[in-house]
Structure formats: structure tokens, C-alpha cells
Design a protein around this motif. Sequence first.
Motif, mmCIF file in Angstrom:
data_model
loop_
_atom_site.group_PDB
_atom_site.id
_atom_site.type_symbol
_atom_site.label_atom_id
_atom_site.label_comp_id
_atom_site.label_asym_id
_atom_site.label_seq_id
_atom_site.Cartn_x
_atom_site.Cartn_y
_atom_site.Cartn_z
ATOM 1 N N HIS A 251 0.757 -1.094 0.024
ATOM 2 C CA HIS A 251 0.102 -0.081 0.079
ATOM 3 C C HIS A 251 1.002 1.232 -0.085
ATOM 4 O O HIS A 251 1.772 1.302 0.994
ATOM 5 N N LEU A 252 0.873 2.028 -1.033
ATOM 6 C CA LEU A 252 1.839 3.031 -1.087
ATOM 7 C C LEU A 252 1.072 4.254 -1.433
ATOM 8 O O LEU A 252 0.084 4.327 -2.242
ATOM 9 N N ARG A 253 1.694 5.458 -1.038
ATOM 10 C CA ARG A 253 1.130 6.739 -1.467
ATOM 11 C C ARG A 253 2.013 7.440 -2.268
ATOM 12 O O ARG A 253 3.535 7.572 -2.058
ATOM 13 N N VAL A 254 1.783 7.983 -3.571
ATOM 14 C CA VAL A 254 2.463 8.624 -4.596
ATOM 15 C C VAL A 254 2.411 10.051 -4.421
ATOM 16 O O VAL A 254 1.365 10.702 -4.697
ATOM 17 N N LEU A 255 3.531 10.772 -4.300
ATOM 18 C CA LEU A 255 3.669 12.346 -4.431
ATOM 19 C C LEU A 255 4.370 12.685 -5.602
ATOM 20 O O LEU A 255 5.427 12.150 -5.757
ATOM 21 N N VAL A 256 4.327 13.732 -6.324
ATOM 22 C CA VAL A 256 4.926 14.268 -7.364
ATOM 23 C C VAL A 256 5.044 15.755 -6.939
ATOM 24 O O VAL A 256 4.053 16.618 -6.683
ATOM 25 N N ASN A 257 6.291 16.299 -7.112
ATOM 26 C CA ASN A 257 6.669 17.679 -6.445
ATOM 27 C C ASN A 257 5.982 18.118 -5.224
ATOM 28 O O ASN A 257 5.574 19.151 -5.049
ATOM 29 N N GLY A 258 5.829 17.204 -4.327
ATOM 30 C CA GLY A 258 5.250 17.267 -2.955
ATOM 31 C C GLY A 258 3.693 17.294 -2.752
ATOM 32 O O GLY A 258 3.247 17.125 -1.761
ATOM 33 N N GLN B 156 10.029 15.722 -8.908
ATOM 34 C CA GLN B 156 10.786 15.224 -7.401
ATOM 35 C C GLN B 156 9.522 14.306 -7.115
ATOM 36 O O GLN B 156 8.484 14.575 -7.009
ATOM 37 N N VAL B 157 9.917 13.026 -6.965
ATOM 38 C CA VAL B 157 9.099 11.912 -6.742
ATOM 39 C C VAL B 157 9.337 11.184 -5.568
ATOM 40 O O VAL B 157 10.308 11.039 -5.133
ATOM 41 N N SER B 158 8.063 10.963 -4.595
ATOM 42 C CA SER B 158 8.397 10.380 -3.345
ATOM 43 C C SER B 158 7.178 9.378 -3.328
ATOM 44 O O SER B 158 6.257 9.434 -3.789
ATOM 45 N N PHE B 159 7.618 7.981 -2.413
ATOM 46 C CA PHE B 159 6.794 6.924 -2.286
ATOM 47 C C PHE B 159 6.611 7.027 -0.691
ATOM 48 O O PHE B 159 7.599 6.782 -0.046
#
Length: 254
Positions: free
Chosen positions: A127-134, A196-199
Motif C-alpha cells: 500500500h503506497l502513497r505517490v507524491l510528485v513535487n510534494g 521530484q517523486v516520493s513514495f
Amino acid sequence: MGRRSIHFVASPGRRDDPAVEALVERYGQAPLAEADVIVALGGDGFMLHTLHRMIETDLPVYGMKTGNVGFLMNRFEKDGLSERLCAAQEVSLYPLKMRAETTTGEIHEALAINEVSLLRQSNQAAHLRVLVNGAVKVEQLVSDGILLSTTAGSTAYNFSVRGPILPLGTEALALTPISPFRPRRWRGAVLPASAQVSFEVLNPEKRPVSATADAFEVRDIARVDIHEERDTSLRLLFDPDHSLEERILNEQFL
């Protein structure tokens, strides 16, 4: 340009190959500190290993295929290597930089030439949350994992999980879920290379996830942040009739 000083490297299974020994005997083996170019003999896996190992040298790398896979390699020939090196075209690639935080707060950093991928560690879906540029773009992705790929890596693992092939020069990254279950309609995105990508891993104790930057793996991840590392350039050399750009283009018609 005159004859170039070559430093040969070969995959472990090829170091005693008579063909490799003949190349070294014919063209010489320059010390790494005195070399103009690195010639890597093997397959794509060894080429990635070489690029990671030689990244601080800032030397161009010319691969010759002696392994099973050679997307990043030129054809193997013993004759005319000096002339081929002088005529070769250079392609600059920028790797991804991964910053991974574990559930215990440890921080690990690594570079990826192909992709950064997150994968479930157990039989439980990630189960992942995906963020792009915050900004949150996917609140909860239920899947086997997700990956962020460079243009050079878009024909590798990314393509095998139905991600898009990205031609060189598009200044883009491929964001691709791996066996997604929910959201049912989301199949990924093409992002600008500056993204900028965050998981974030949701419920990591029950649903543990690992993160991999090419061959470098970190387990029990809580969060991963990724961006293109523009301060690091990887220099690859290709024969004019076997350019990486043309190969990536042709992959879309196979």
C-alpha cells in the motif's frame, strides 16, 4: 583523433576468454588513471555494473557484447577497435538519485541508471502513497510495487510491466505501477525529468516493502525520495550505426 588509451574490463565469466585476452594483447591495457576510454566486455548487466563502478572517473564507456543481452552494447569485433572508438558517438545519461528511509530511521542513498523500484516483501500487497513535487497524486496504490524509470531504463523492467518506452532526449521519466489492483484505472504517468517523486509506504509493519536502485537494495522501507541527478553524467559510446537513440526507437516496433 589519434589512438586512444584503453582500459579493458570484462565480466567475471569472460576474463579468461581467449578473445578478451587477444584484445588486451593487441591494443594494450592502460592503467585506469591514464586511460582515455573504458571498454566493457559482457552484457547489459555488466555494463550497468561498470558504469556504477567507474562513475567517479568521468571516462566514456564503450561496451562490446559478449553476454546474452546487449541493448547498451556494441557488436563484438577484434579488428578496428581504435577506429571504432574514434568514430563512436557519445550519449550522456543522467541517473536517478534515491534517498530511502527505513522503518527504523536509517537513511540510504544510491544512484540508479535504469530505475528505482519498490516491491512488496511478503505475500501482502504493498500500500503506497505517490507524491510528485510534494503533492499527493495517488492517495493509496495497492499493487506489487511501483517504479520510476529513466529513458535508458524504459526498455528494461519498466517495459516488462507495461510502462512506456521513452525516446532519448525527451527529458522525461516513466512512473509505472507493478501489477496494480487499485486504483483500477491508473496505469502510470510520464513525468518531466525535473520532477521530484516520493513514495510513502502505508502500514509498513504489516505490508513491508523493499526499494531497489538498479542492483542496490534496501529493505523495510518507510519512504523513498527520487530525483534526477544532473550533477552526475554517464558517458556511453556507440557505433554510428548502432546508436542507443535508434535502438530505443526501434524497440517500439518489435
